[in-house]
Design a protein around this motif. Structure first.
Motif: not given
Lengths: 344, 237
Positions: A6, A205, B95, B98-99, B122, B128, B131-132
């Motif tokens: 990402l 973002r 989002m 992670y973002d 994370l 961790t 994250a996505g």
């Protein structure tokens, strides 16, 4: 962060193998090759569709990326078109169209800056902001009709300079319709690439964060009002570019281009294609314009009624638009195939 | 580190005819952890909103490192080193985890620096593997953790946590105590909490609010024995 894929750099690199980026490149390629096998009329239809696609893209940047739904975007398109029609013919040089284009961008940007500053920094958001933008279209159309000494009133203005450039003794005027088509294709592709590139990184973002939870974004240190104002102004300037190009190619501008119906059509293009997808609204503009031609060939009076019904149907059936629907198709097919295999 | 980081004096806030905060003063020393407790409607979150810049007091002053905060735009509080966690998890729900952390990170540094910083956070948060995942899909306790992580991404001088353990399991609450206690000395932390076990575990100076006023302040062991506090909040025994 390994494993997420990402990060900024990776996001852009990964995009190069994204099927939708490849689709976009493919569509641009087809559009580039189109003049080689078509007639002048069909080329002019696609050329106009490309201009409206650029207009749809400008609204998608504002609505899809920053979350501001504007019913006033036709006003900025109209400012671009009228500026070209008013200023362009007054310049006796190959740069006339460029001056008209820059004037349109400047005036649209200034108008957006003033209106946007008071609205956005005044804390107007959501439906309230959308309602105020309705007024922008209405006021702009009234000015276009009422200030007839300058705008030509109901009749509009005829005439626009051809695109060209004159610099250091070098002069080039683009009279060939095919060349003009390529110019418009290049402007649309560059605008798409620029917005996509900007929004695929950290800036994208931040805009997504502002759209999702503005208060949270502000507490994290983002001047959200400034971000939104910049998007509003840039989007208006891009709409003005589309307006200027429209006047260059059609040679005619009228109050219809600046009104509420036109603004609604732009929203329909974006919503049909898929808000926030950038390429979706471009496809949406082409689809809706094609439909418009088909419906208007039966009766032009049918079109406003048809587009209203079509929009309602789209909202109910495909609320996210065509592109997100296309994205789901491979997954739906794969899951059906999987189920069929299990059944066997 | 010693010395006052923030001084709030004689803060007043009213909503219509209702007084939310009345004459509250608070001094926060560098590196201290302070808990603010009180029954619902005591004015704790309103006080937080004023300290964090989301609400402007009708009178009173707030100084942060000798800088007057009254009237300062909200987005400038983060640059000064003030971060907060809201009472209800306030994330970027569409989002990814992670973002959310990337956006919470101050601008600057390359993508490698970003990956290290976000990856470290994370790991600290135990997220961790998520994250996505979209922030909206996290369980409530992990949402709270993510928001604390977002507040920590800017390495603030003052961290304001409004009910950080609300909706957490007992295990998650213990981990939150460890996390906050581990940040002692690194930053000043103010926590609003209803969970008395959590406040007791932190063993920090505690301020008690009731009906918009501070009614007691001192070590939690003293607060627990204070008759006025028992009457209005802990319940007469």
């Amino acid at each position: 962060m390994d494993g997420t894929g990402l990060s900024l750099g990776r996001g852009r690199n990964a995009a190069l193998s994204n099927p939708w980026v490849l689709l976009t490149v493919g569509l641009v390629g087809i559009a580039a090759a189109y003049p080689s096998w078509t007639d002048a009329y069909s080329l002019s239809v696609i050329r106009d569709a490309l201009i409206f696609a650029l207009l749809a893209l400008s609204l998608d940047y504002l609505w899809g990326k920053a979350g501001i739904l504007s019913f006033g975007h036709a006003a900025f398109f109209g400012i671009g078109a009228y500026s070209m029609a008013i200023f362009g013919p007054k310049i006796d040089s190959a740069n006339a169209a460029l001056v008209g284009l820059l004037a349109g961008m400047g005036i649209a940007g200034a108008v957006a800056l003033v209106i946007g500053y008071f609205l956005i920094f005044g804390g107007v958001r959501g439906a309230y902001l959308t309602i105020v933008t309705l007024a922008i279209s209405l006021v702009a159309q009234h000015i276009a009709i009422g200030w007839s000494q300058v705008t030509g009133g109901d009749s509009g203005l005829i005439g626009a300079p051809p695109p060209g450039i004159e610099i250091f003794g070098f002069s080039y005027v683009m009279l060939d319709p095919v060349h003009q088509y390529y110019l418009i294709l290049a402007v649309t592709a560059i605008a798409l690439l620029a917005i996509w590139f900007a929004c695929s990184g950290h800036y994208g973002r931040v805009l997504a964060a502002i759209q999702d939870n503005e208060l949270r974004a502000r507490t994290l240190g983002y001047n959200t009002s400034l971000h939104l104002l910049i998007v509003f102004v840039v989007s208006a300037m891009l709409a003005a570019v589309a307006g200027g190009l429209y006047d260059i190619t059609s040679g005619y501008v009228a109050p219809d281009l600046i009104g509420l119906f036109m603004s609604t059509e732009i929203i329909v293009w974006v919503a049909v294609g898929g808000r926030g997808t950038l390429i979706g609204p471009i496809i949406g503009a082409f689809v809706v314009i094609r439909l418009q031609q088909e419906v208007s060939s039966v009766s032009y009076k049918l079109w406003p009624m048809f587009i209203g019904a079509f929009f309602v149907a789209m909202v109910f059936l495909f609320p996210n638009g065509l592109l997100p629907l296309l994205r789901r198709i491979p997954r739906i097919v794969a899951s059906r195939l999987q189920r069929a295999r299990k059944a066997e | 580190m010693t010395g006052a980081l923030m001084q709030a004096e004689d803060l007043h806030m009213r909503f219509g005819g209702v007084t939310a905060v009345s004459g509250v003063s608070l001094t926060l020393e560098r590196g201290e952890i302070r808990c603010i407790i009180g029954p619902n409607g005591a004015g704790k979150s309103t006080l937080f909103n004023m300290l964090a810049g989301t609400q402007r007091p009708i009178s009173g002053s707030i100084r942060f490192e000798d800088r007057d905060l009254i009237g300062l735009p909200l987005h400038k509080f983060a640059a000064l080193g003030i971060a907060r966690k809201f009472q209800v998890p306030s994330l970027f729900s569409t989002m990814s985890v992670y973002d959310n952390l990337v956006v919470a990170r101050p601008a600057g540094g390359g993508s490698e620096d970003e990956a290290i910083h976000v990856g470290g956070m994370l790991e600290t948060l135990g997220l961790t593997g998520d994250a996505g995942v979209a922030a909206a899909e996290l369980p409530h306790g992990q949402k709270q953790w993510l928001e604390i992580g977002m507040a920590l991404m800017s390495r603030p001088k003052l961290l304001l946590l409004d009910e950080p353990t609300a909706g957490m399991t007992s295990d998650e609450t213990h981990r939150t105590v460890d996390l906050i206690a581990g940040l002692r000395e690194a930053m000043t932390i103010v926590v609003i909490e209803h969970d008395m076990n959590f406040v007791r575990a932190l063993a920090c100076p505690t301020t008690v609010m009731h009906q918009g006023r501070v009614i007691a302040s001192g070590p939690f062991s003293d607060i627990e024995r204070d008759h006025t506090v028992r009457d209005v909040y802990l319940g007469r025994q």
